[in-house]
Design a protein around this motif. Structure first.
Motif, mmCIF file in Angstrom:
data_model
loop_
_atom_site.group_PDB
_atom_site.id
_atom_site.type_symbol
_atom_site.label_atom_id
_atom_site.label_comp_id
_atom_site.label_asym_id
_atom_site.label_seq_id
_atom_site.Cartn_x
_atom_site.Cartn_y
_atom_site.Cartn_z
ATOM 1 N N ASP A 104 -1.659 -10.784 5.601
ATOM 2 C CA ASP A 104 -2.994 -11.010 6.346
ATOM 3 C C ASP A 104 -3.055 -12.592 6.105
ATOM 4 O O ASP A 104 -2.729 -13.213 5.106
ATOM 5 N N LYS A 135 -3.991 -7.019 8.178
ATOM 6 C CA LYS A 135 -3.671 -7.024 9.519
ATOM 7 C C LYS A 135 -2.413 -6.520 10.096
ATOM 8 O O LYS A 135 -2.532 -5.915 11.011
ATOM 9 N N TRP A 185 1.404 -4.782 9.488
ATOM 10 C CA TRP A 185 1.924 -3.769 8.804
ATOM 11 C C TRP A 185 3.333 -3.417 9.114
ATOM 12 O O TRP A 185 3.949 -3.573 10.260
ATOM 13 N N GLN A 214 1.042 5.758 0.770
ATOM 14 C CA GLN A 214 0.433 6.867 0.988
ATOM 15 C C GLN A 214 0.945 8.285 0.899
ATOM 16 O O GLN A 214 2.468 8.329 1.194
ATOM 17 N N ALA A 226 2.428 -5.205 3.702
ATOM 18 C CA ALA A 226 1.310 -5.647 4.839
ATOM 19 C C ALA A 226 1.133 -7.221 4.455
ATOM 20 O O ALA A 226 1.489 -7.797 3.324
ATOM 21 N N ASP A 252 -8.205 -3.849 0.433
ATOM 22 C CA ASP A 252 -8.843 -3.086 1.059
ATOM 23 C C ASP A 252 -8.025 -2.772 2.382
ATOM 24 O O ASP A 252 -7.963 -1.522 2.759
ATOM 25 N N ASP A 253 -7.654 -3.635 3.161
ATOM 26 C CA ASP A 253 -6.774 -3.393 4.404
ATOM 27 C C ASP A 253 -6.091 -4.829 4.576
ATOM 28 O O ASP A 253 -6.641 -5.835 4.071
ATOM 29 N N PHE A 304 0.848 -1.089 -0.119
ATOM 30 C CA PHE A 304 -0.234 0.113 0.266
ATOM 31 C C PHE A 304 0.823 1.361 0.040
ATOM 32 O O PHE A 304 2.252 1.056 0.396
ATOM 33 N N GLU A 326 -5.007 9.787 1.391
ATOM 34 C CA GLU A 326 -5.395 8.662 2.037
ATOM 35 C C GLU A 326 -4.451 7.409 1.782
ATOM 36 O O GLU A 326 -3.699 7.333 0.457
ATOM 37 N N ARG A 327 -4.177 6.576 2.635
ATOM 38 C CA ARG A 327 -3.358 5.427 2.055
ATOM 39 C C ARG A 327 -4.275 4.495 0.730
ATOM 40 O O ARG A 327 -5.318 4.764 0.957
ATOM 41 N N GLU A 328 -3.515 3.938 -0.122
ATOM 42 C CA GLU A 328 -4.179 3.197 -0.977
ATOM 43 C C GLU A 328 -3.380 1.987 -1.364
ATOM 44 O O GLU A 328 -2.314 1.732 -1.166
ATOM 45 N N PHE A 329 -4.317 1.026 -1.893
ATOM 46 C CA PHE A 329 -3.888 -0.223 -2.217
ATOM 47 C C PHE A 329 -3.156 0.015 -3.497
ATOM 48 O O PHE A 329 -3.158 0.817 -4.458
#
Length: 120
Positions: free
Chosen positions: A99, A108, A110, A39, A97, A105-106, A37, A44-47
């Motif tokens: 997960d 877990k 980082w 920023q 990141a 989108d997000d 990701f 804003e932070r983006e994928f």
């Protein structure tokens, strides 16, 4: 817990290339899905890109398709982002990141980020 450490950021001229790397440590008994990701200042932070735990599935945001390539390293839970044809608008802090679920989108876990600056 899982810790992520990025490396490879820096200053490059427009049209140049950089390669970011990331390695996970800690509770890494399982293979994680991993991603990048970014920023930019004031945004804003983006994928940017994501890859499945076995490397079989990849996702990219439209603006980097054909220029960036995400890949898994030979060691478990390592990932790289090869960035070619860089543009000034790619300037940002890039975060690695991870997960258990492959998502864009997000995630877990980082890293602390590495700065990429593209000069015009």
């Amino acid at each position: 817990q899982v810790q992520l450490v990025e490396s490879g950021g820096g200053l490059v001229q427009a049209g140049g290339s950089l390669r970011l790397s990331c390695a996970a440590s800690g509770r890494t008994g399982s293979a994680y899905n991993m991603g990048w990701f970014r920023q930019a200042p004031g945004k804003e932070r983006e994928f940017v890109a994501a890859i499945s735990w076995n490397g079989g599935i990849t996702y990219y945001r439209d603006s980097v398709k054909g220029r960036f390539t995400i890949s898994r390293g030979s060691a478990q839970n390592t990932v790289s982002l090869q960035m070619n044809s860089l543009k000034p608008e790619d300037t940002a802090v890039y975060y690695c990141a991870a997960d258990e679920v492959l998502r864009i989108d997000d995630m877990k876990y980082w890293g602390s980020g590495t700065l990429v600056t593209v000069s015009s």
